[in-house]
Design an enzyme around this catalytic site. Structure first.
Site, PDB file in Angstrom:
ATOM      1  N   TYR A  36      74.955  37.240  40.901  1.00 17.28           N
ATOM      2  CA  TYR A  36      75.145  38.015  42.133  1.00 17.28           C
ATOM      3  C   TYR A  36      76.635  38.035  42.502  1.00 17.28           C
ATOM      4  O   TYR A  36      77.208  39.105  42.768  1.00 17.28           O
ATOM      5  CB  TYR A  36      74.308  37.398  43.265  1.00 17.28           C
ATOM      6  N   THR A  59      81.387  38.755  49.569  1.00 13.57           N
ATOM      7  CA  THR A  59      80.837  37.420  49.799  1.00 13.57           C
ATOM      8  C   THR A  59      81.782  36.300  49.358  1.00 13.57           C
ATOM      9  O   THR A  59      82.602  36.501  48.456  1.00 13.57           O
ATOM     10  CB  THR A  59      79.513  37.299  49.001  1.00 13.57           C
ATOM     11  N   VAL A  95      72.918  43.780  58.319  1.00 18.62           N
ATOM     12  CA  VAL A  95      74.199  44.303  58.821  1.00 18.62           C
ATOM     13  C   VAL A  95      74.083  45.810  59.091  1.00 18.62           C
ATOM     14  O   VAL A  95      74.616  46.319  60.079  1.00 18.62           O
ATOM     15  CB  VAL A  95      75.330  43.986  57.819  1.00 18.62           C
TER      16      VAL A  95
HETATM   17  P1  NDP Z   1      70.189  42.650  53.472  1.00 15.16           P
HETATM   18  O1  NDP Z   1      69.523  42.086  52.269  1.00 15.16           O
HETATM   19  O2  NDP Z   1      69.669  42.343  54.818  1.00 15.16           O
HETATM   20  O3  NDP Z   1      70.287  44.219  53.346  1.00 15.16           O
HETATM   21  C1  NDP Z   1      70.624  44.847  52.154  1.00 15.16           C
HETATM   22  C2  NDP Z   1      70.180  46.270  52.265  1.00 15.16           C
HETATM   23  O4  NDP Z   1      70.507  46.890  51.029  1.00 15.16           O
HETATM   24  C3  NDP Z   1      68.662  46.407  52.491  1.00 15.16           C
HETATM   25  O5  NDP Z   1      68.439  47.301  53.542  1.00 15.16           O
HETATM   26  C4  NDP Z   1      68.188  46.983  51.163  1.00 15.16           C
HETATM   27  O6  NDP Z   1      67.160  47.924  51.307  1.00 15.16           O
HETATM   28  C5  NDP Z   1      69.421  47.715  50.701  1.00 15.16           C
HETATM   29  N1  NDP Z   1      69.331  47.989  49.278  1.00 15.16           N
HETATM   30  C6  NDP Z   1      69.041  47.166  48.254  1.00 15.16           C
HETATM   31  N2  NDP Z   1      68.987  47.852  47.097  1.00 15.16           N
HETATM   32  C7  NDP Z   1      69.223  49.145  47.425  1.00 15.16           C
HETATM   33  C8  NDP Z   1      69.291  50.339  46.682  1.00 15.16           C
HETATM   34  N3  NDP Z   1      69.070  50.375  45.365  1.00 15.16           N
HETATM   35  N4  NDP Z   1      69.553  51.485  47.335  1.00 15.16           N
HETATM   36  C9  NDP Z   1      69.756  51.491  48.667  1.00 15.16           C
HETATM   37  N5  NDP Z   1      69.689  50.395  49.432  1.00 15.16           N
HETATM   38  C10 NDP Z   1      69.438  49.233  48.802  1.00 15.16           C
HETATM   39  O7  NDP Z   1      71.719  42.216  53.336  1.00 15.16           O
HETATM   40  P2  NDP Z   1      72.777  41.864  54.467  1.00 15.16           P
HETATM   41  O8  NDP Z   1      72.725  42.870  55.552  1.00 15.16           O
HETATM   42  O9  NDP Z   1      72.663  40.426  54.773  1.00 15.16           O
HETATM   43  O10 NDP Z   1      74.126  42.054  53.609  1.00 15.16           O
HETATM   44  C11 NDP Z   1      75.133  42.986  53.947  1.00 15.16           C
HETATM   45  C12 NDP Z   1      76.324  42.735  53.057  1.00 15.16           C
HETATM   46  O11 NDP Z   1      76.806  41.413  53.234  1.00 15.16           O
HETATM   47  C13 NDP Z   1      76.045  42.870  51.569  1.00 15.16           C
HETATM   48  O12 NDP Z   1      77.144  43.472  50.953  1.00 15.16           O
HETATM   49  C14 NDP Z   1      75.927  41.445  51.081  1.00 15.16           C
HETATM   50  O13 NDP Z   1      76.268  41.325  49.718  1.00 15.16           O
HETATM   51  C15 NDP Z   1      76.926  40.755  51.980  1.00 15.16           C
HETATM   52  N6  NDP Z   1      76.681  39.336  52.182  1.00 15.16           N
HETATM   53  C16 NDP Z   1      75.447  38.887  52.578  1.00 15.16           C
HETATM   54  C17 NDP Z   1      75.201  37.549  52.745  1.00 15.16           C
HETATM   55  C18 NDP Z   1      73.856  37.043  53.182  1.00 15.16           C
HETATM   56  O14 NDP Z   1      73.712  35.825  53.402  1.00 15.16           O
HETATM   57  N7  NDP Z   1      72.850  37.892  53.374  1.00 15.16           N
HETATM   58  C19 NDP Z   1      76.266  36.548  52.542  1.00 15.16           C
HETATM   59  C20 NDP Z   1      77.528  37.136  52.162  1.00 15.16           C
HETATM   60  C21 NDP Z   1      77.715  38.480  51.998  1.00 15.16           C
HETATM   61  P3  NDP Z   1      65.615  47.514  51.193  1.00 15.16           P
HETATM   62  O15 NDP Z   1      65.304  46.805  52.470  1.00 15.16           O
HETATM   63  O16 NDP Z   1      64.938  48.833  51.030  1.00 15.16           O
HETATM   64  O17 NDP Z   1      65.512  46.617  49.998  1.00 15.16           O
END
Ligand code: NDP
Length: 301
Positions: free
Chosen positions: A133, A109, A12
């Site tokens: 989670y 979520t 996202v």
């Molecule tokens: P992604 O896993 O694609 O991206 C999450 C991002 O968060 C990654 O870029 C990751 O970085 C970063 N991140 C993790 N830990 C840290 C940290 N300690 N400091 C800084 N950055 C961090 O997730 P999505 O884009 O899919 O999710 C976006 C939102 O949507 C989130 O809030 C998620 O909870 C929610 N969501 C997602 C779903 C799904 O199916 N994916 C379903 C429902 C809700 P790095 O790459 O360096 O680890």
């Protein structure tokens, strides 16, 4: 207007870099420290002091949080880190948004619900996460509300993006090598594209900036519903129709009980999006249109 985007390289976050850029200056960070016009900034959500300093240094009008600890199974064992990133870091953003009178845009979520029944969940329905989670994402929501800041929280489900790995690409890869696949058929939800999540957030944010009473919770997913099994079947049939050579002959529907994982998953991930559509006068396309676009990109069509 100045916007601070956290988690810029997630599914996202990547799309938000594009979508937010028409609203104003975007300071986009990932977890690694970087030298900017505002000094050296960290976007690491596990460093709560560093995160607070970053927000104060930038002084944003809007904070957009696309970062999260999203490894659902791993969160069961890496509890402290998952809670810090998903709950405590959200609290820091919310407190700083309140202090600066900024708007916080945050994603959550359907995993805040217990997955019972077959009715799409409304924003006002009772929450009861079935895995850790989900519990951390729920606590994040609650801490944001408790801060008293202006917020938009979008709860979504089954996120995919053209960039990176996702369920559809995994199914295509497996379908090339295996004659038969087993896919869960009793979890029902809606695949949601990162592009849609970014574009809707920007449209909603634009309206909220002039009408702050629009702040609140919104359920956001395309229209329709499917199971992982039907989703996999759709993806594989689309690929085959578009000339991909695939080995797979049968896609077997299996119940969740036949695919045990460290974290439980809710069976009913349907979200009722009426509030979002009515509040912002927005239309939500069917889930197949976004998946088709992603597949065209993945298959280089
Ligand atoms: P992604 O896993 O694609 O991206 C999450 C991002 O968060 C990654 O870029 C990751 O970085 C970063 N991140 C993790 N830990 C840290 C940290 N300690 N400091 C800084 N950055 C961090 O997730 P999505 O884009 O899919 O999710 C976006 C939102 O949507 C989130 O809030 C998620 O909870 C929610 N969501 C997602 C779903 C799904 O199916 N994916 C379903 C429902 C809700 P790095 O790459 O360096 O680890």
């Amino acid at each position: 207007m100045k916007i601070l985007l956290l988690g810029k390289n997630g599914q996202v976050g990547w799309e938000l870099q594009r979508a937010l850029s028409v609203l104003g200056e975007v300071v986009a960070l990932d977890r690694h420290p970087v030298l900017t016009a505002y000094g050296i900034l960290t976007g690491d959500l596990s460093d709560l002091v560093g995160l607070r300093n970053t927000i104060r240094s930038v002084g944003p009008d809007v904070i957009v949080n696309a970062a999260a600890y999203t490894a659902v199974d791993k969160a069961e064992s890496e509890r402290e880190l998952a809670r810090t990133v998903n709950a405590l870091a959200s609290q820091v953003m919310a407190e700083e948004a309140k202090r600066a009178d900024a708007v916080l845009v945050h994603y959550s979520t359907d995993y805040v619900f217990d997955g019972s029944g077959t009715t799409p969940w409304k924003e006002t329905d009772a929450v009861a996460p079935v895995n850790y989670y989900g519990a951390t994402k729920l606590e994040g929501e609650q801490l944001i509300v408790a801060s008293g800041c202006k917020y938009l929280i979008f709860r979504t489900s089954w996120v995919y993006a053209a960039r990176g790995n996702n369920f559809a690409k995994t199914m295509l890869r497996l379908a090339k090598d295996r004659q038969s696949l087993n896919v869960i058929a009793d979890q029902i939800g809606v695949p949601t594209g990162a592009e849609l999540l970014a574009d809707i957030a920007v449209a909603a944010l634009q309206q909220t900036l002039v009408k702050p009473e629009l702040c609140g919770f919104y359920h956001l997913a395309p229209s329709g519903e499917t199971s992982w099994h039907a989703y996999a079947t759709y993806v594989i049939e689309f690929a085959r129709t578009n000339g991909e050579s695939l080995a797979v002959e049968t896609i077997n529907p299996i119940p969740t009980t036949e695919y045990p994982t460290p974290a439980s998953r809710p069976l009913n991930s349907r979200l009722n999006t009426q509030k979002l559509r009515d509040s912002f006068s927005l239309h939500l396309p069917d889930w197949q249109s976004g998946v088709t676009r992603m597949l065209m990109e993945a298959l280089n069509k």
